[in-house]
Design a protein around this motif. Structure first.
Motif, short mmCIF file in Angstrom:
data_model
loop_
_atom_site.label_atom_id
_atom_site.label_comp_id
_atom_site.label_asym_id
_atom_site.label_seq_id
_atom_site.Cartn_x
_atom_site.Cartn_y
_atom_site.Cartn_z
N GLN A 40 -5.27 2.49 1.31
CA GLN A 40 -5.92 1.28 0.79
C GLN A 40 -5.13 0.76 -0.41
OE1 GLN A 40 -9.61 3.43 0.17
NE2 GLN A 40 -10.62 2.09 1.66
N TRP A 41 -4.83 -0.53 -0.38
CA TRP A 41 -4.09 -1.15 -1.47
C TRP A 41 -5.09 -1.54 -2.55
CZ3 TRP A 41 -1.07 -6.40 -0.91
CH2 TRP A 41 -0.40 -6.68 -2.08
N LEU A 42 -5.03 -0.87 -3.70
CA LEU A 42 -6.00 -1.08 -4.77
C LEU A 42 -5.64 -2.26 -5.67
CD1 LEU A 42 -6.60 2.64 -5.81
CD2 LEU A 42 -7.84 1.26 -4.13
N GLY A 43 -4.38 -2.65 -5.69
CA GLY A 43 -3.93 -3.74 -6.55
C GLY A 43 -2.54 -3.42 -7.07
N VAL A 44 -2.19 -4.04 -8.20
CA VAL A 44 -0.88 -3.79 -8.82
C VAL A 44 -1.09 -3.36 -10.26
CG1 VAL A 44 0.37 -5.44 -7.35
CG2 VAL A 44 -0.59 -6.20 -9.51
N VAL A 45 -0.13 -2.57 -10.75
CA VAL A 45 -0.18 -2.14 -12.15
C VAL A 45 0.12 -3.35 -13.02
CG1 VAL A 45 0.80 -0.63 -13.91
CG2 VAL A 45 0.59 0.19 -11.55
N VAL A 55 -5.00 -1.49 -13.25
CA VAL A 55 -4.64 -1.96 -11.91
C VAL A 55 -5.50 -3.17 -11.60
CG1 VAL A 55 -4.54 -1.35 -9.47
CG2 VAL A 55 -4.00 0.37 -11.22
N LYS A 56 -4.83 -4.31 -11.44
CA LYS A 56 -5.54 -5.57 -11.19
C LYS A 56 -5.45 -5.94 -9.72
CE LYS A 56 -5.71 -7.36 -15.71
NZ LYS A 56 -6.08 -8.51 -16.46
N SER A 69 -5.01 -7.15 -1.75
CA SER A 69 -5.60 -5.88 -2.18
C SER A 69 -6.99 -5.71 -1.59
CB SER A 69 -5.62 -5.76 -3.70
OG SER A 69 -6.39 -6.77 -4.29
N LEU A 70 -7.48 -4.49 -1.61
CA LEU A 70 -8.74 -4.08 -0.99
C LEU A 70 -9.92 -4.94 -1.41
CD1 LEU A 70 -10.30 -1.92 0.68
CD2 LEU A 70 -10.48 -0.60 -1.45
N ASP A 71 -10.04 -5.21 -2.70
CA ASP A 71 -11.17 -5.99 -3.22
C ASP A 71 -10.73 -6.70 -4.50
OD1 ASP A 71 -11.19 -3.97 -5.21
OD2 ASP A 71 -12.70 -2.82 -4.14
N TRP A 124 -6.87 8.47 -5.60
CA TRP A 124 -7.95 7.77 -6.28
C TRP A 124 -8.85 7.13 -5.23
CZ3 TRP A 124 -9.01 8.33 -11.23
CH2 TRP A 124 -9.96 7.49 -11.82
N ASP A 125 -10.13 7.43 -5.29
CA ASP A 125 -11.10 6.88 -4.36
C ASP A 125 -11.33 5.41 -4.68
OD1 ASP A 125 -13.77 6.14 -3.25
OD2 ASP A 125 -13.76 8.24 -2.62
N ALA A 126 -11.34 4.57 -3.69
CA ALA A 126 -11.51 3.12 -3.88
C ALA A 126 -12.87 2.78 -4.50
CB ALA A 126 -11.34 2.40 -2.55
N ASP A 127 -13.85 3.68 -4.38
CA ASP A 127 -15.18 3.41 -4.94
C ASP A 127 -15.26 3.65 -6.44
OD1 ASP A 127 -16.17 2.64 -2.47
OD2 ASP A 127 -16.74 4.70 -1.96
N PHE A 128 -14.24 4.26 -7.03
CA PHE A 128 -14.26 4.51 -8.50
C PHE A 128 -13.76 3.31 -9.23
CE2 PHE A 128 -13.74 9.34 -7.92
CZ PHE A 128 -15.09 9.49 -7.84
#
Length: 178
Positions: A119-124, A138-139, A144-146, A174-178
């Motif tokens: 899952q792509w969480l964003g970018v640093v 991480v924005k 990105s996922l959300d 890193w879990d996407a829900d955190f």
């Protein structure tokens, strides 16, 4: 005076905050660790609101927890006061080489952050120094996922599993829900 290095080749290592004393010395906020490592660079490129200039560092010292510096040709308090707000930059090529697995913050900024599940969480966006450990902000971005901003501890081998500068990616545990 030589021509300043082009902006993409420069790294910001500090900022001029204000004057110090009456002889044109400057108070510096250094982003280096330790703070006085900034004095290892004898020529600085200063940037502020589109203005760029190169200066020679004559010397500096720690004064308590403040770094003070003397620049060539600057010996008047009122002239020095006009220097506040300039970023202090050096060419990337002048930074010391790091060992395998070590990175400068500017190298991590902009990397895609992908967790174990793909899952792509964003970018640093940037990093924060918290005392205990550095933290990556991480924005979210297009793709990105959300749309959540996440704060991830920068702890290699614990949360940061791999960094691939060539691909522009970082794999994290890193879990996407955190």
């Amino acid at each position: 005076m030589s021509t300043p290095t082009s902006a993409p080749d420069l790294v910001v290592l500090g900022k001029i905050v204000s004057v110090f004393g009456v002889r044109g010395e400057l108070k510096i906020y250094s982003f280096t660790d330790p703070l006085d490592n900034l004095l290892d660079y004898r020529t600085w490129t200063l940037r502020r609101e589109g203005e760029t200039r190169q200066v020679k560092v004559l010397g500096g010292r720690m004064h308590g927890k403040v770094l003070t510096v003397r620049l060539q040709g600057l010996d008047d308090r009122e002239e020095a006061r006009l220097m506040a707000g300039f970023e202090i930059c050096v060419p990337r090529s002048e930074l010391p080489q790091l060992g395998a697995g070590d990175y400068y913050w500017h190298q991590l900024e902009g990397l895609k952050v992908i967790n174990r599940e793909g899952q792509w969480l964003g970018v640093v966006d940037h990093l924060l120094e918290t005392g205990a450990n550095d933290v990556m902000v991480v924005k979210p971005c297009a793709g990105s996922l959300d749309d959540r901003e996440r704060l991830l501890p920068y702890l290699p081998d614990q949360y940061v599993l791999a960094v691939d500068l060539a691909k522009g990616e970082m794999q994290v545990d890193w879990d996407a829900d955190f």
